[in-house]
Design a protein around this motif. Structure first.
Motif, PDB file in Angstrom:
ATOM      1  N   GLU A 121       0.835  -1.207   0.000  1.00  0.00           N
ATOM      2  CA  GLU A 121       0.000   0.000   0.000  1.00  0.00           C
ATOM      3  C   GLU A 121       0.873   1.261   0.000  1.00  0.00           C
ATOM      4  OE1 GLU A 121      -3.111   0.819  -0.203  1.00  0.00           O
ATOM      5  OE2 GLU A 121      -4.259  -1.019   0.058  1.00  0.00           O
ATOM      6  N   ILE A 122       1.968   1.209   0.723  1.00  0.00           N
ATOM      7  CA  ILE A 122       2.899   2.342   0.730  1.00  0.00           C
ATOM      8  C   ILE A 122       3.565   2.482  -0.639  1.00  0.00           C
ATOM      9  CG2 ILE A 122       5.079   3.184   1.710  1.00  0.00           C
ATOM     10  CD1 ILE A 122       4.187   1.772   4.364  1.00  0.00           C
ATOM     11  N   ALA A 123       4.004   1.355  -1.190  1.00  0.00           N
ATOM     12  CA  ALA A 123       4.793   1.388  -2.426  1.00  0.00           C
ATOM     13  C   ALA A 123       3.984   1.819  -3.641  1.00  0.00           C
ATOM     14  CB  ALA A 123       5.422   0.020  -2.671  1.00  0.00           C
ATOM     15  N   VAL A 124       2.694   1.462  -3.716  1.00  0.00           N
ATOM     16  CA  VAL A 124       1.903   1.853  -4.896  1.00  0.00           C
ATOM     17  C   VAL A 124       1.728   3.358  -4.981  1.00  0.00           C
ATOM     18  CG1 VAL A 124       0.653  -0.341  -5.046  1.00  0.00           C
ATOM     19  CG2 VAL A 124      -0.331   1.556  -3.721  1.00  0.00           C
ATOM     20  N   ARG A 125       1.940   4.046  -3.873  1.00  0.00           N
ATOM     21  CA  ARG A 125       1.844   5.498  -3.864  1.00  0.00           C
ATOM     22  C   ARG A 125       3.143   6.156  -4.343  1.00  0.00           C
ATOM     23  NH1 ARG A 125      -1.724   3.318  -0.291  1.00  0.00           N
ATOM     24  NH2 ARG A 125      -3.520   4.535   0.434  1.00  0.00           N
ATOM     25  N   LYS A 126       4.149   5.356  -4.700  1.00  0.00           N
ATOM     26  CA  LYS A 126       5.429   5.790  -5.251  1.00  0.00           C
ATOM     27  C   LYS A 126       6.115   6.855  -4.389  1.00  0.00           C
ATOM     28  CE  LYS A 126       3.845   4.913  -9.988  1.00  0.00           C
ATOM     29  NZ  LYS A 126       3.641   5.474 -11.335  1.00  0.00           N
ATOM     30  N   THR A 233      -7.989  -5.626  -1.767  1.00  0.00           N
ATOM     31  CA  THR A 233      -7.141  -6.157  -2.836  1.00  0.00           C
ATOM     32  C   THR A 233      -6.237  -5.049  -3.342  1.00  0.00           C
ATOM     33  OG1 THR A 233      -7.056  -7.231  -5.016  1.00  0.00           O
ATOM     34  CG2 THR A 233      -8.875  -5.684  -4.620  1.00  0.00           C
ATOM     35  N   ILE A 234      -5.064  -5.426  -3.758  1.00  0.00           N
ATOM     36  CA  ILE A 234      -4.135  -4.455  -4.343  1.00  0.00           C
ATOM     37  C   ILE A 234      -3.695  -4.901  -5.733  1.00  0.00           C
ATOM     38  CG2 ILE A 234      -1.941  -5.434  -3.497  1.00  0.00           C
ATOM     39  CD1 ILE A 234      -1.277  -2.459  -2.624  1.00  0.00           C
ATOM     40  N   ILE A 235      -4.272  -5.972  -6.234  1.00  0.00           N
ATOM     41  CA  ILE A 235      -3.812  -6.587  -7.477  1.00  0.00           C
ATOM     42  C   ILE A 235      -3.800  -5.596  -8.632  1.00  0.00           C
ATOM     43  CG2 ILE A 235      -4.319  -8.358  -9.213  1.00  0.00           C
ATOM     44  CD1 ILE A 235      -5.404 -10.101  -6.929  1.00  0.00           C
ATOM     45  N   GLU A 236      -4.890  -4.848  -8.796  1.00  0.00           N
ATOM     46  CA  GLU A 236      -4.987  -3.946  -9.944  1.00  0.00           C
ATOM     47  C   GLU A 236      -3.991  -2.791  -9.855  1.00  0.00           C
ATOM     48  OE1 GLU A 236      -7.424  -4.839  -7.962  1.00  0.00           O
ATOM     49  OE2 GLU A 236      -8.702  -6.137  -9.205  1.00  0.00           O
ATOM     50  N   ARG A 237      -3.507  -2.494  -8.648  1.00  0.00           N
ATOM     51  CA  ARG A 237      -2.589  -1.364  -8.464  1.00  0.00           C
ATOM     52  C   ARG A 237      -1.116  -1.766  -8.471  1.00  0.00           C
ATOM     53  NH1 ARG A 237      -4.323   0.899  -2.995  1.00  0.00           N
ATOM     54  NH2 ARG A 237      -5.250  -1.171  -2.673  1.00  0.00           N
ATOM     55  N   LEU A 238      -0.831  -3.052  -8.496  1.00  0.00           N
ATOM     56  CA  LEU A 238       0.553  -3.502  -8.382  1.00  0.00           C
ATOM     57  C   LEU A 238       1.487  -2.983  -9.475  1.00  0.00           C
ATOM     58  CD1 LEU A 238       0.029  -7.180  -7.171  1.00  0.00           C
ATOM     59  CD2 LEU A 238       0.841  -5.212  -5.834  1.00  0.00           C
ATOM     60  N   PRO A 239       1.038  -2.800 -10.729  1.00  0.00           N
ATOM     61  CA  PRO A 239       1.952  -2.240 -11.734  1.00  0.00           C
ATOM     62  C   PRO A 239       2.471  -0.848 -11.392  1.00  0.00           C
ATOM     63  CG  PRO A 239       0.091  -3.313 -12.808  1.00  0.00           C
ATOM     64  CD  PRO A 239      -0.227  -3.247 -11.344  1.00  0.00           C
ATOM     65  N   GLN A 240       1.849  -0.176 -10.412  1.00  0.00           N
ATOM     66  CA  GLN A 240       2.296   1.157 -10.012  1.00  0.00           C
ATOM     67  C   GLN A 240       3.528   1.113  -9.108  1.00  0.00           C
ATOM     68  OE1 GLN A 240      -1.088   3.370  -8.357  1.00  0.00           O
ATOM     69  NE2 GLN A 240      -2.466   2.177  -9.662  1.00  0.00           N
ATOM     70  N   ILE A 241       3.903  -0.078  -8.622  1.00  0.00           N
ATOM     71  CA  ILE A 241       5.080  -0.192  -7.762  1.00  0.00           C
ATOM     72  C   ILE A 241       6.331  -0.127  -8.626  1.00  0.00           C
ATOM     73  CG2 ILE A 241       6.362  -1.687  -6.172  1.00  0.00           C
ATOM     74  CD1 ILE A 241       3.738  -2.757  -5.131  1.00  0.00           C
ATOM     75  N   GLU A 265       3.605 -11.500 -10.780  1.00  0.00           N
ATOM     76  CA  GLU A 265       3.116 -11.277 -12.139  1.00  0.00           C
ATOM     77  C   GLU A 265       2.932  -9.804 -12.480  1.00  0.00           C
ATOM     78  OE1 GLU A 265      -0.472 -13.521 -12.182  1.00  0.00           O
ATOM     79  OE2 GLU A 265       0.532 -15.452 -12.464  1.00  0.00           O
ATOM     80  N   GLN A 266       2.616  -8.970 -11.476  1.00  0.00           N
ATOM     81  CA  GLN A 266       2.201  -7.598 -11.764  1.00  0.00           C
ATOM     82  C   GLN A 266       3.231  -6.520 -11.419  1.00  0.00           C
ATOM     83  OE1 GLN A 266      -0.630  -6.824 -13.324  1.00  0.00           O
ATOM     84  NE2 GLN A 266      -1.324  -8.933 -13.435  1.00  0.00           N
ATOM     85  N   ILE A 267       4.155  -6.799 -10.505  1.00  0.00           N
ATOM     86  CA  ILE A 267       5.164  -5.797 -10.160  1.00  0.00           C
ATOM     87  C   ILE A 267       6.278  -5.845 -11.199  1.00  0.00           C
ATOM     88  CG2 ILE A 267       6.857  -5.074  -8.423  1.00  0.00           C
ATOM     89  CD1 ILE A 267       5.002  -6.237  -6.287  1.00  0.00           C
ATOM     90  N   PRO A 268       6.636  -4.726 -11.792  1.00  0.00           N
ATOM     91  CA  PRO A 268       7.598  -4.743 -12.904  1.00  0.00           C
ATOM     92  C   PRO A 268       8.975  -5.300 -12.554  1.00  0.00           C
ATOM     93  CG  PRO A 268       6.382  -2.677 -12.878  1.00  0.00           C
ATOM     94  CD  PRO A 268       6.027  -3.392 -11.608  1.00  0.00           C
ATOM     95  N   ASP A 269       9.532  -4.927 -11.409  1.00  0.00           N
ATOM     96  CA  ASP A 269      10.886  -5.343 -11.028  1.00  0.00           C
ATOM     97  C   ASP A 269      10.780  -6.205  -9.774  1.00  0.00           C
ATOM     98  OD1 ASP A 269      13.537  -5.677 -10.394  1.00  0.00           O
ATOM     99  OD2 ASP A 269      14.033  -3.547 -10.294  1.00  0.00           O
ATOM    100  N   VAL A 270      10.702  -7.534  -9.943  1.00  0.00           N
ATOM    101  CA  VAL A 270      10.392  -8.407  -8.814  1.00  0.00           C
ATOM    102  C   VAL A 270      11.176  -9.706  -8.896  1.00  0.00           C
ATOM    103  CG1 VAL A 270       8.449  -9.533  -9.988  1.00  0.00           C
ATOM    104  CG2 VAL A 270       8.457  -9.404  -7.484  1.00  0.00           C
ATOM    105  N   SER A 271      11.519 -10.242  -7.729  1.00  0.00           N
ATOM    106  CA  SER A 271      12.098 -11.586  -7.616  1.00  0.00           C
ATOM    107  C   SER A 271      11.399 -12.277  -6.462  1.00  0.00           C
ATOM    108  CB  SER A 271      13.612 -11.514  -7.374  1.00  0.00           C
ATOM    109  OG  SER A 271      13.899 -10.766  -6.198  1.00  0.00           O
TER     110      SER A 271
END
Length: 303
Positions: A121-126, A233-241, A265-271
């Motif tokens: 929730e913090i991270a999607v707010r960039k 849910t935060i699924i739809e907002r995950l690409p904003q991280i 699947e949704q966060i651009p830079d993830v491991s």
């Protein structure tokens, strides 16, 4: 047992309340190692059960910050706050109040269980200054969480399932039989160390003594979710991280792969990393292995 590192304890003003904060400082700081904020779970579980993560201070040469979220532990308790008061935005604001009070501009963020949900929730707010995010044992939606919990519940012994169903229908979720059935689930999927580690017991006792946050946001236990997070849910907002993100879980975690796969699947830079033999409290079950994985990720993004 935590090593004898310098520890500073203070309270930070947040709205009309106070947040309890613990800052662990390494004896030999690494200049480029940025501070790590640790977000505990529950909601309302207090920091005690994740306090061994403070070992990363000496192991990585960085400051590690724990705090008890509002409503639990050593922070201000609000047993009379209305149910709708307890929502994720409250805790996002509290995090930034703590961060600003400590004068930290660039930082890593690690959240366990609900703490990982809060971290997302913090991270999607960039927020400017967030260097990395570690999501540990967390679901990307409560719908996925409940579905996974029900699948794991179906694998419990029949008499255990019957006790859970019977008491939930009757509203007798404080009955000793119901609590014993719940503990069987916890032993399999929450923390597989027996007896339960003292740090976990400490947090659990605090939550049982003041369950306002947990009961308001979650419900009576991990798989009977009837609180304000029920539709979260935060699924739809995950690409904003945009921060590099590490996702970890245990092989027997109540946060099953289906619950955290959307992060991958949704966060651009993830491991991601799964710890064999561990469950939801990986950091208590395999503390050294857990910290090695996290330390490597943090070091890779300090610069």
């Amino acid at each position: 047992m935590l090593s004898a590192m310098p520890v500073d304890i203070r309270t930070v003003p947040f709205r009309d309340y106070e947040t309890w904060v613990q800052i662990t400082t390494p004896e030999s700081p690494t200049p480029e190692a940025l501070p790590l904020f640790v977000l505990h779970g529950g909601p309302g579980m207090a920091h005690d059960y994740v306090r061994n993560i403070a070992e990363l201070a000496d192991e990585t040469g960085r400051v590690v910050v724990h705090y008890d979220q509002i409503g639990c532990g050593r922070s201000t308790h609000l047993p009379d706050a209305p149910r709708e008061f307890w929502e994720p935005g409250l805790f996002v604001d509290e995090f930034h109040a703590v961060r600003r009070a400590l004068g930290v501009d660039r930082y890593h963020l690690l959240g366990q269980s609900w703490g990982g949900m809060l971290g997302a929730e913090i991270a999607v707010r960039k927020p400017e200054g967030l260097v990395s995010l570690s999501i540990c044992n967390s679901p990307a939606s409560m719908g996925l969480w409940v579905a996974a919990a029900n699948e794991l519940r179906d694998l419990l012994p029949r008499e255990t399932q019957d006790a859970l169903t019977r008491h939930e229908a009757a509203g007798t979720v404080s009955d000793p039989e119901y609590l014993a059935a719940t503990m069987e689930f916890y032993r399999r999927h929450v923390c597989r160390v027996e007896p339960m580690p003292a740090d976990f017991v400490d947090s659990e006792k605090q939550m049982e003594a003041e369950p306002t946050v947990y009961h308001s946001m979650n419900g009576p236990n991990e798989f009977h979710v009837i609180g304000t997070l029920g539709e979260w849910t935060i699924i739809e907002r995950l690409p904003q991280i945009v921060a590099p993100t590490l996702v970890v879980a245990g092989e027997f975690d109540e946060a099953t792969p289906a619950t955290w796969q959307p992060f991958v699947e949704q966060i651009p830079d993830v491991s991601s990393h799964v710890f064999p033999g561990a469950s939801h409290c990986t950091h208590l079950e395999q503390p050294s292995e857990f910290r090695v994985v996290v330390a490597a990720f943090l070091a890779a993004h300090d610069r």
